[in-house]
Design a protein around this motif. Structure first.
Motif: not given
Length: 113
Positions: A31-39, A41-53
């Protein structure tokens, strides 16, 4: 499963999970890979950091330890996947040798013709 010519043969699949059919990003193989938009990516990073904390607090360790643990986990997963691939490649090679054995010339006079 290996396919050599008209032959379908079972390989060293160790369970044949549906996860084996998924790529690293969770999409179906081919299947063709789908790219994430900047928004996104920002949401994923934020949730990852919160989850890590939250994990760090719950386990009473530093957030850096959580990040390192996941990084090591990914490396172990990649190593295991590579080993599994190499074993299946080896099995496929051995199988093709067995299949081709009857076609191998048995004496020099045949090869001279």
């Amino acid at each position: 499963m290996f396919r050599i010519g008209d032959h379908e043969l079972e390989g060293n699949n160790n369970g044949g999970d549906k996860l084996d059919e998924l790529s690293d990003d969770g999409s179906q193989a081919g299947e063709k890979k789908r790219r994430l938009n900047m928004e996104q990516v920002k949401t994923l990073k934020k949730n990852f950091e919160l989850g890590k904390m939250q994990l760090a607090r719950a386990l009473e360790v530093q957030p850096r330890h959580i990040g390192i643990w996941f990084q090591n986990r990914r490396v172990r997963w990649k190593t295991k996947s590579l080993r599994k691939f190499m074993l299946s490649l080896r099995d496929s090679f051995r199988l093709s040798k067995l299949i081709m054995m009857p076609f191998k010339p048995t004496n020099r006079s045949f090869m001279m013709r």
